[in-house]
Structures are given as structure tokens and as C-alpha cells.
Design a protein around this motif. Structure first.
Motif, PDB file in Angstrom:
ATOM      1  N   GLU A 255       0.824  -1.151  -0.147  1.00  0.00           N
ATOM      2  CA  GLU A 255       0.072  -0.117   0.158  1.00  0.00           C
ATOM      3  C   GLU A 255       0.867   1.241  -0.046  1.00  0.00           C
ATOM      4  OE1 GLU A 255      -3.834   1.551   2.509  1.00  0.00           O
ATOM      5  OE2 GLU A 255      -2.817  -0.267   2.807  1.00  0.00           O
ATOM      6  N   MET A 256       0.663   2.314  -0.826  1.00  0.00           N
ATOM      7  CA  MET A 256       1.158   3.616  -0.906  1.00  0.00           C
ATOM      8  C   MET A 256       0.250   4.742  -0.535  1.00  0.00           C
ATOM      9  SD  MET A 256       2.647   3.310  -4.592  1.00  0.00           S
ATOM     10  CE  MET A 256       1.152   2.783  -5.441  1.00  0.00           C
ATOM     11  N   TRP A 257       0.871   5.619   0.301  1.00  0.00           N
ATOM     12  CA  TRP A 257       0.236   6.820   0.657  1.00  0.00           C
ATOM     13  C   TRP A 257       1.079   8.195   0.403  1.00  0.00           C
ATOM     14  CZ3 TRP A 257      -4.519   7.568   2.796  1.00  0.00           C
ATOM     15  CH2 TRP A 257      -5.067   6.174   3.206  1.00  0.00           C
ATOM     16  N   GLY A 258       2.232   8.021   0.433  1.00  0.00           N
ATOM     17  CA  GLY A 258       2.860   9.095   0.047  1.00  0.00           C
ATOM     18  C   GLY A 258       3.319   9.567  -1.234  1.00  0.00           C
ATOM     19  N   LEU A 259       3.243  10.630  -1.717  1.00  0.00           N
ATOM     20  CA  LEU A 259       3.179  11.303  -3.076  1.00  0.00           C
ATOM     21  C   LEU A 259       3.875  12.726  -3.188  1.00  0.00           C
ATOM     22  CD1 LEU A 259       2.839  10.838  -6.143  1.00  0.00           C
ATOM     23  CD2 LEU A 259       0.607  11.385  -5.752  1.00  0.00           C
ATOM     24  N   ALA A 260       4.655  13.081  -3.985  1.00  0.00           N
ATOM     25  CA  ALA A 260       5.285  14.330  -3.887  1.00  0.00           C
ATOM     26  C   ALA A 260       5.666  14.568  -5.430  1.00  0.00           C
ATOM     27  CB  ALA A 260       6.390  14.796  -2.894  1.00  0.00           C
ATOM     28  N   THR A 261       5.307  15.720  -5.923  1.00  0.00           N
ATOM     29  CA  THR A 261       5.732  15.998  -7.309  1.00  0.00           C
ATOM     30  C   THR A 261       6.972  17.001  -7.125  1.00  0.00           C
ATOM     31  OG1 THR A 261       4.011  17.680  -7.393  1.00  0.00           O
ATOM     32  CG2 THR A 261       3.731  15.491  -8.518  1.00  0.00           C
ATOM     33  N   HIS A 262       7.917  16.843  -8.207  1.00  0.00           N
ATOM     34  CA  HIS A 262       9.233  17.816  -8.274  1.00  0.00           C
ATOM     35  C   HIS A 262       8.586  19.275  -8.503  1.00  0.00           C
ATOM     36  CE1 HIS A 262      12.895  19.575  -8.880  1.00  0.00           C
ATOM     37  NE2 HIS A 262      13.882  18.664  -8.249  1.00  0.00           N
ATOM     38  N   PRO A 263       9.180  20.345  -7.806  1.00  0.00           N
ATOM     39  CA  PRO A 263       8.787  21.764  -7.955  1.00  0.00           C
ATOM     40  C   PRO A 263       9.158  22.312  -9.305  1.00  0.00           C
ATOM     41  CG  PRO A 263      10.661  21.674  -6.534  1.00  0.00           C
ATOM     42  CD  PRO A 263      10.207  20.180  -6.694  1.00  0.00           C
ATOM     43  N   SER A 264      10.146  21.545  -9.992  1.00  0.00           N
ATOM     44  CA  SER A 264      10.624  22.113 -11.209  1.00  0.00           C
ATOM     45  C   SER A 264      10.873  21.042 -12.468  1.00  0.00           C
ATOM     46  CB  SER A 264      11.677  23.072 -11.199  1.00  0.00           C
ATOM     47  OG  SER A 264      12.736  22.236 -10.557  1.00  0.00           O
TER      48      SER A 264
ATOM     49  N   CYS B 176      11.325  19.954  -0.945  1.00  0.00           N
ATOM     50  CA  CYS B 176      11.733  21.425  -0.724  1.00  0.00           C
ATOM     51  C   CYS B 176      11.725  22.114  -1.892  1.00  0.00           C
ATOM     52  CB  CYS B 176      13.389  21.334  -0.197  1.00  0.00           C
ATOM     53  SG  CYS B 176      13.855  23.086   0.250  1.00  0.00           S
ATOM     54  N   PRO B 177      11.006  23.426  -1.878  1.00  0.00           N
ATOM     55  CA  PRO B 177      11.105  24.317  -3.023  1.00  0.00           C
ATOM     56  C   PRO B 177      12.238  24.161  -4.028  1.00  0.00           C
ATOM     57  CG  PRO B 177      10.019  25.438  -1.144  1.00  0.00           C
ATOM     58  CD  PRO B 177      10.825  24.233  -0.627  1.00  0.00           C
ATOM     59  N   ASN B 178      13.425  24.072  -3.587  1.00  0.00           N
ATOM     60  CA  ASN B 178      14.765  24.042  -4.481  1.00  0.00           C
ATOM     61  C   ASN B 178      14.550  22.799  -5.286  1.00  0.00           C
ATOM     62  OD1 ASN B 178      15.797  22.428  -2.505  1.00  0.00           O
ATOM     63  ND2 ASN B 178      17.080  23.936  -1.714  1.00  0.00           N
ATOM     64  N   GLY B 179      13.973  21.914  -4.883  1.00  0.00           N
ATOM     65  CA  GLY B 179      13.991  20.673  -5.376  1.00  0.00           C
ATOM     66  C   GLY B 179      15.537  19.805  -5.102  1.00  0.00           C
ATOM     67  N   ALA B 180      16.209  20.379  -3.992  1.00  0.00           N
ATOM     68  CA  ALA B 180      17.469  19.558  -3.937  1.00  0.00           C
ATOM     69  C   ALA B 180      17.041  18.415  -2.774  1.00  0.00           C
ATOM     70  CB  ALA B 180      18.383  20.623  -3.427  1.00  0.00           C
ATOM     71  N   VAL B 181      16.342  18.495  -1.971  1.00  0.00           N
ATOM     72  CA  VAL B 181      16.137  17.435  -1.214  1.00  0.00           C
ATOM     73  C   VAL B 181      14.598  17.325  -0.927  1.00  0.00           C
ATOM     74  CG1 VAL B 181      18.130  17.944   0.489  1.00  0.00           C
ATOM     75  CG2 VAL B 181      15.678  19.079   0.717  1.00  0.00           C
ATOM     76  N   VAL B 182      14.215  15.856  -0.400  1.00  0.00           N
ATOM     77  CA  VAL B 182      12.955  15.488  -0.079  1.00  0.00           C
ATOM     78  C   VAL B 182      12.674  14.784   1.255  1.00  0.00           C
ATOM     79  CG1 VAL B 182      13.271  13.191  -1.224  1.00  0.00           C
ATOM     80  CG2 VAL B 182      10.955  14.233  -1.063  1.00  0.00           C
ATOM     81  N   SER B 183      11.770  15.331   1.926  1.00  0.00           N
ATOM     82  CA  SER B 183      11.724  14.785   3.128  1.00  0.00           C
ATOM     83  C   SER B 183      10.406  13.768   3.181  1.00  0.00           C
ATOM     84  CB  SER B 183      10.935  15.953   4.377  1.00  0.00           C
ATOM     85  OG  SER B 183       9.739  16.689   3.704  1.00  0.00           O
ATOM     86  N   VAL B 184      10.755  12.785   4.212  1.00  0.00           N
ATOM     87  CA  VAL B 184       9.742  11.518   4.065  1.00  0.00           C
ATOM     88  C   VAL B 184       9.509  11.414   5.520  1.00  0.00           C
ATOM     89  CG1 VAL B 184       9.439   9.204   3.443  1.00  0.00           C
ATOM     90  CG2 VAL B 184      11.334  10.726   2.240  1.00  0.00           C
TER      91      VAL B 184
END
Length: 841
Positions: free
Chosen positions: A537-546, A585-593
């Protein structure tokens, strides 16, 4: 891979087939009852908290009114006493303030028992009918009425105009009122017109493959397309050009697949499932044309129980018949006339799990089935079926017969859970034992030790050679016609065991695995993945800002980065705990989980290394959200708190800034204002709160002041601008997630009934029209638009499926034009029949 993991791979499908239905039913009922009880407790706790807030406000308002107008003070006393007495009456049997919603939510899964969901939903709808759930009441709140009295004390004639700015809408979910304040730029709420959005969705790509619990579900067509399924979609993937087509006529999860002898027609069967009202959906088999994707025949609607487990076309008569085994307790075996769509024969098969069925390629009157502890040989004659059991004799009877194929000599080769390939042949009747008239039987002629662990699949090649795929040893072995081993290779451990095999050209192979991957390769060059997916099962989803990438995490402890343009998995890594939420992160360099234990990590997108590691509380995290400028990170937890961190060094350094304390249940969603100073949050007891982060994570008691605030994102499922996405009769868990597009034109909704909806934005009136899209076979857990709004991503729960939708646009206009339609000059539209309005002056 260790032995325990391999053992799980060996019996994954077998154990799922034997899982007791009664246990599942009782667990569902118990969870539903606990959900109702704890929700009532949290509602009482919230009522007490609100009473305390009002008690604190009343003395201040009295002082202000007495100084201005004693008469107005008397009116305020009357209003407050009425409101407080009603509130205390309703909470006379109060509960402690610490009571809150549990950590888990009841999920409707289309693959659960229809009976369980039907009973659950019937009880819920009965309660809603009694409490007038989802009725709207438009009236000024206690706070806004007090403000009106203060502002109009010296000028009674201005009261109506001031009051119109303080209007609120009350939405009821499960009998609980949720107050929404109308923005100032809406003068006439009743005149708002709700229309379907000009934008629509088209299915662009399907990520994933169902190999963990399904067999014989990977075939290669003469067109060069591999045919397989996941969720409710049958995918036709061209292995060379890397393009997809999709057959989407199924209403629930596809469970089995087979190819007609003409290599064009396909038969696919589905599970039963339930609709949004808990009514069981009838399973069926579709026969369709793989070149045109046109449905040619629907087989067995209203005949099969629970679902369709296995299907097979006859070969000797050019596919005139289709054999089907359903998922009922007796595993009914039926034979159908493909041209007429009529039932030719039917019989009870066995109470044990059945894994495969096939016609004898040279005689359509002989059918073989295998499964738990059995091999059955069926004879079809004059519309009736008779059964003969395979006799194991001196050989040890395995727990599971996993698969079988027909050899060129007419023998049957079976693969079992002990790692053996058994060769079955006809033998004359044992007259000495059974007496005169004993009939011929099918007995084991030879036993070949093939694999360590189960033999999951067998594949017959031209010329009589045989391929076998192993479970524990993950090996693919090529055997000669007389079962002498010729070549072997081992697939990488990360892909699990071999579930099914498909021959491309005698040398190159396609391999479906138990960890939901499809591999392509040869014995000499090895294998690489061409299709990959999550395993749970999946719950986490995020799209890159750029960039055209997106990030997913789920219960399989995997975190994955996907590329929407190239339609592939860029990279994947495994964590120690499973992830539930994520944000770039808005700069796209990192992602928090955010993880299941209160721990959260920050991953570097280039190195994939953990650059920060924190823990907040000991309960699961439900939402991670960066402020628009990336200077803050908000972490929403199931311990009812929102933790705020300052962000430095391009998202690599974090410092605790404060904690938002005020929700009486777990945090579900949150959004930042465009100026990065405020947060809007939702909780498990349907509460909407606002916070001033810049002022020290302060709870804004007067929610009226936030009605005109602009939000950088809109993912909160409760709010004035998205009130219309809730369907009539909904409860608070029917919508799992929503997401406003970056253009602020549309809002996408993920619901508990396997659907993705597209509404116009804003959408503040109930019964708003929408575009509805099917494809998922389980509750849709999350949706997100890509940075340019070109695509929408949706992820499923138990179906482990990711669907990528292409957003098509038509027409012009924006959300500000839609709000302008609420001006007095706009034509009035009749209110929805299910909603009532009170003019509370």
C-alpha cells in the motif's frame, strides 16, 4: 535473500487464497465500531474546548459593549446564554479532553468481502439519514454575531451589510457541524454556479504489475506487445518502442488473463468488489480484441461468486470454448461457448484453492486443474464434466501444485511447492486392486528435482524444451524435452522470485516476479527491469517543483523517484521503516519523508543519502509540507501536533521552531499561506484550524479572519473552497486526498471508492459536477499535479498502482472569473435539493 523472506515469496499466493473470510469480516466490523465510538468521544472533547473558548471571549466582549452601548450588551448576554446552554446540554455526559481519534482509519477496499462493506455502509447511511448529515446551514456564527453587535452599536442601519461579510456555511459530516466562512468577494452565495471543469484527464501511463499474488498473467502478442494487468487496467506494453495501450472496461481488479489461439483475442476476469453504497458488484469475464481494444463478449455476469480466479481458451477447436473457475467456496468450474456467450457445462470443483486451469491442446474434451494438494483431470462430454484425481502413489504428496504444462508427447508436467517437476501420464486401470472394469488413471511417471523451494511457473518452448521458474532460489532453468537441464540463470534478489515466464523468440524472455516487476533478458546477458512498481500500500506522493519527476513511498519501505516523461523508475531505495508522506523542498534539492514511527528523514536527490534524521513523538506522521519559500517545514503527526522547523543550507539543516497544539484528533492535511506566515490544517475529527507560525505557532481563535487568506497549495479536504467535492451521503473518510492545480483552475480528488475526480476550483457548493475517472482497484490514497500541470498522478492503496493522467485543456478563464459569477448581477441558480439554507440575521 534470507530463508524467511524466500519462504514468504514461495507461499504468498497460497496463503492469501486460504485467508479466512470470517476473520476479515469480524476485523472490519470491530474497526468500524471503534471508529464510531472514538469519533463521538473526540466530538465531545471538541465541544468542551469550544465552550471554554467562548467563555474566555464573553467577558472581553461585554466590557467593550458596556463601554459603547449597554443595550447591545443585553442582547449579547441573551445570545451567549442561549448558545452556552445548548452546548452544555449536548455535552452533559462529557468525556476527558485528552480523548482523541485512533491512529488508524477504516478503509474500504474493493477486494474486501462485499457482505462486510454492505453491512458497514448500511449502518452508516442509516445514521446519516437520522442526523440529516451533509445538510448545509448558512448562518452567522456566534463570533460573527458578536462582531456585528460591536460594529453596529452606534449605527443600526449598517448591520445588514456588515453581516453579509460575516456569513458562514455549516457543513455536516456524520452529524458534526463544520463552519466555513464565506470570502469577502462573494456577495451572494446562492448565485454561485458550479460547472464541470473545462479540463479533462486521459490515462497516459500505468506504473506497476501485479505479480505478488497472481499467476500466468504475462503474455507476448505477435504485435510485440506484452500483455499484463494491474488494478482495473489491462496493459499492452510494446517492449521495443516502450509505449502503452490500455484496456479499461473492467469495473474492479483484474485477477486473471489468457490469450486466444488466434493471438488477437484476450480474455480477462475480474473480482467482484463493491460500489460506493456497499452493494456487491458482479464479477465477469471480458473477451476483447487486442488490436482495437473493443469488447467482443461479456461472459458470466451474475454467475460467478466473489471473482474469477482462472480462465483458459480451448486450443484444439480454435478457441471455441472458454473455461472459467470462480472464487466461490466450491470454486465452480464452468465451460462457455465463446461465440454465443452461453454456459455449456458447470460443476463444483473443490473446496481447496485452485491455481490454474487449461484445456488439453489436442483434445478440448480434457481439462486439467491444479491447486492445493490436488491435480484434477476433467472430461467434458455431452454438456457434463466428470473428474478424476491424479494419483500420487509412492511419491510424496506436495502441499501445493503451483503450475502445469502439456508436453509435446501428451504428458502433463506439474511444478509443486517441493521444487519438483512431476511427469503425469495415463495408465491402465488397476484391475488387481480395483476389480474388473477399472478405468484408466493419471499417475506420476517420473519425478525431477528442479528447484530449491517452489516451482512457480512452467513454460513450453517450440521444439519441446521447457522453462521453469523457481521461488526460493530465484532461478530460471531451461530443460530439454526429456527434462535434462541445459542452461540456468538467477534473477537479482531485489526482484523476488520468478512468478511467470513468456518467451519472446526462443532466446529472449520476459519474466514476471513476485515483487511486481517485469524483466527482459537472456540466459547469457542477464535480465533488466522494464516494468517496476511498489509491493504494498502507498500513501506518500510528492511532485518535483521544477522537473518532470515524482516521489512515492509506502508500506513496502521503498522510496522511489519516477520520471513522467520517460515513464520509468529513476531510482529506488529501501528504508528501515515504511513511509506515509513526503514533500519536496521548493529548491528541489532534497525531499522529506515522514515514517510510521514519528521519525522523518531528508534525502538528498543527487546522492540519495540521508542528510537529516529527526523524530517527533512516537506516532505515525501523516503530512510533510514546506513553506512556499522553503524557510519552514511543517510536520503533521497522529499525536495531534504540528511540528514546525526552520530550514537552512538549501534544505539540509533543520532546527525545531515550535509546535502547533490545539487539535483534538490526529492531523490529516495542512497547507501554507502564500506569504508563508500561516497554516491551515485538518484533523481526523473534521476540524479546520488556522495557525500563525510567524507569531510563535499561535492558534488563531477567530477563524473568521482567515476567510480571505490565499493559500500556496490546497490539499486540505475540508475548507470553503473545496466544500463541493463532498458527495451526498459522504462520511469523513470518503475523501483521502485532494490537490489544487498550480493554475488554480481545477482540483483533483482521491476517494475511497477507487475513483479520481476533477472539479472546477473553487468548488464551494455541494453536488458540484465533476469528471470521474476509473482505473484503480482500491481506495485512491493521494493525488498530485506535476509542476507544470501537464500531468496528474494518482496512487492506489492495496492495488499498488500508480496512474499517470494527461491533463487536456479546453476554453479559457480562471478561478477569479468563476468567483465573479457570485456577484449580484449573475443569474441565480437553484440550490441543491439535498441542502437547506437559513438566512440567519
Amino acid at each position: 535473500m534470507d530463508g524467511s523472506t524466500n519462504s514468504l515469496d514461495d507461499v504468498s499466493a497460497d496463503s492469501s487464497a486460504e485467508f479466512p473470510d470470517r476473520v476479515s469480516m469480524m476485523e472490519g466490523r470491530l474497526q468500524a465500531q471503534e471508529d464510531e465510538i472514538t469519533l463521538l468521544k473526540s466530538s465531545l472533547a471538541d465541544a468542551l474546548r469550544r465552550l471554554r473558548v467562548h467563555d474566555q471571549l464573553i467577558p472581553l466582549l461585554k466590557q467593550q459593549l458596556i463601554a459603547v452601548n449597554p443595550a447591545a450588551a443585553r442582547v449579547l448576554n441573551q445570545v451567549c446564554s442561549e448558545g452556552c446552554s445548548r452546548g452544555r446540554k449536548q455535552s452533559s455526559s462529557s468525556a476527558p479532553d485528552e480523548l482523541r481519534h485512533p491512529n488508524t482509519r477504516v478503509r474500504r477496499n474493493s477486494e474486501k468481502l462485499a457482505k462486510e462493506t454492505q453491512e458497514k455502509t448500511k449502518k452508516r447511511l442509516d445514521k446519516k439519514a437520522a442526523s440529516s448529515a451533509n445538510l448545509l446551514t448558512r448562518s452567522p456564527s456566534l463570533e460573527s454575531r458578536a462582531k456585528d453587535l460591536v460594529s453596529t452599536a452606534g449605527s443600526p442601519g449598517s448591520r445588514r451589510a456588515t453581516y453579509s461579510q460575516g456569513q458562514s456555511i455549516k457543513m455536516f459530516i456524520r452529524g458534526r457541524p463544520i463552519t466555513m466562512y464565506i470570502p469577502s468577494n462573494i456577495q451572494n452565495y446562492e448565485d454561485l454556479k458550479m460547472e464541470p471543469p473545462a479540463e479533462k484527464l486521459e490515462l497516459d501511463w500505468v506504473y506497476g504489475y501485479r505479480g505478488r499474488d497472481c499467476r500466468a498473467n504475462l503474455y507476448l502478442l505477435p504485435s510485440g506487445e506484452a500483455v499484463y494487468f494491474i488494478a482495473c487496467v489491462v496493459v499492452l506494453y510494446h517492449v521495443n518502442s516502450r509505449t502503452q495501450r490500455h484496456y479499461r472496461k473492467h469495473t474492479d481488479c483484474v485477477r486473471c488473463l489468457t490469450i486466444h489461439p488466434d493471438k488477437v483475442r484476450v480474455a480477462s476476469g475480474q473480482t467482484a468488489g463493491v460500489d460506493k453504497d456497499g452493494k456487491p458488484l458482479q464479477p465477469f469475464v471480458h473477451i476483447w480484441d487486442s488490436s482495437t481494444l473493443v469488447t467482443l463478449q461479456q461472459i458470466g455476469l451474475g454467475t460467478f461468486e466473489r471473482g474469477v480466479g482462472s480462465v483458459a481458451f480451448s486450443t484444439a477447436d480454435c478457441g471455441a470454448y472458454l473455461c472459467v473457475i470462480d472464487d466461490s467456496n466450491e470454486h465452480m468450474l464452468s465451460v462457455w461457448d465463446c461465440a454465443k456467450g452461453t454456459k455449456h457445462a458447470e460443476v463444483k470443483s473443490t473446496n481447496e484453492a485452485v491455481f490454474a486451469v487449461e484445456f488439453n491442446p489436442s483434445d478440448s474434451g480434457i481439462i486439467i486443474t491444479c491447486g492445493k494438494s490436488h491435480v484434477h483431470f476433467w472430461t467434458l462430454s455431452a454438456g457434463s464434466l466428470t473428474k478424476k484425481q491424479g494419483i500420487f502413489g509412492k511419491y510424496k504428496k506436495p502441499k501445493f501444485i503451483q503450475c502445469f504444462v502439456f508436453s509435446l508427447t501428451g504428458d502433463v508436467l506439474t511444478g509443486d511447492s517441493d521444487g519438483n517437476i512431476l511427469t503425469w501420464g495415463k495408465s491402465p486401470g488397476d484391475v488387481k486392486t480395483l476389480g474388473k472394469g477399472a478405468k484408466e488413471t493419471f499417475q506420476i511417471m517420473r519425478q525431477t528435482q528442479a528447484h530449491e523451494g517452489s516451482v512457480f511457473t512452467l513454460c513450453m518452448l517450440q521444439g519441446g524444451a521447457v522453462l521453469s521458474g523457481g521461488g526460493k532460489d530465484r532461478k530460471i532453468i531451461r530443460w530439454s524435452a526429456d527434462l535434462a537441464p541445459e542452461r540456468e540463470c538467477e534473477i537479482p534478489e531485489m526482484f523476488g522470485a520468478v512468478r511467470t515466464l513468456a518467451d519472446i523468440d526462443g532466446e529472449e524472455l520476459l519474466v514476471g516476479t513476485t515483487r511486481n516487476a517485469i524483466l527482459r533478458g537472456t540466459f547469457s546477458d542477464g535480465f533488466v527491469a522494464i516494468v517496476q512498481g511498489h509491493m504494498d500500500e502507498m500513501w506518500g506522493l510528492a511532485t518535483h517543483p521544477s522537473q518532470n519527476t515524482f516521489f512515492t513511498c509506502g508500506h513496502d519501505k521503498q522510496v522511489c523517484l519516477w520520471n513522467t516523461e520517460e515513464h520509468k523508475l529513476d531510482w529506488c531505495t529501501t528504508l528501515e521503516e515504511y513511509g506515509l508522506c513526503a514533500d519536496f523542498c521548493p529548491n528541489g534539492a532534497v525531499v522529506s519523508v515522514g515514517l510510521s514511527t514519528g521519525r522523518w528523514l531528508v534525502l538528498d536527490m543527487q546522492t540519495r543519502e540521508v542528510v537529516s534524521d529527526f523524530t517527533d513523538g512516537n506516532e505515525q506522521l501523516s503530512v510533510m509540507r514546506y513553506s512556499p519559500d522553503g524557510s519552514f517545514l511543517a510536520v503533521g503527526s497522529h499525536d495531534n501536533f504540528i511540528y514546525i522547523y526552520t530550514v537552512a543550507e538549501s534544505g539540509r539543516r533543520y532546527t525545531r521552531y515550535g509546535k502547533c497544539n490545539g487539535h483534538s484528533s490526529f492531523i490529516t492535511h495542512l497547507d501554507w499561506s502564500k506569504d508563508g506566515k500561516y497554516i491551515m490544517s485538518n484533523s481526523g475529527d473534521y476540524e479546520i484550524l488556522y495557525w500563525e507560525v510567524a507569531g510563535g505557532c499561535k492558534l488563531l481563535r477567530n477563524r473568521f479572519e482567515s476567510k480571505d487568506r490565499e493559500w500556496a497549495s490546497y490539499t486540505c479536504v475540508l475548507g470553503f473552497h473545496v466544500m463541493g467535492v463532498w458527495l451526498e451521503g459522504s462520511d469523513g473518510t470518503d475523501i483521502n486526498a485532494l490537490c489544487r492545480s498550480h493554475s488554480e483552475r481545477v482540483v483533483a480528488v482521491a476517494d475511497d471508492f477507487c475513483k479520481v475526480h476533477l472539479f472546477q476550483y473553487p468548488c464551494p457548493k455541494l453536488k458540484a459536477p465533476s469528471h470521474r475517472y476509473e482505473g484503480h482497484g482500491s481506495h485512491v490514497t493521494n493525488v498530485r499535479f506535476t509542476h507544470c500541470d501537464r500531468h496528474l498522478l494518482s496512487i492506489g492503496g492495496k492495488d499498488t498502482c500508480i496512474l499517470q493522467w494527461r491533463v487536456t485543456r479546453a476554453g479559457t478563464g480562471d478561478s477569479s472569473e468563476r468567483l465573479a459569477s457570485a456577484q449580484a448581477s449573475a443569474p441565480a441558480s437553484a440550490p441543491a435539493s439535498s441542502s437547506s439554507y437559513e438566512s440567519g440575521s
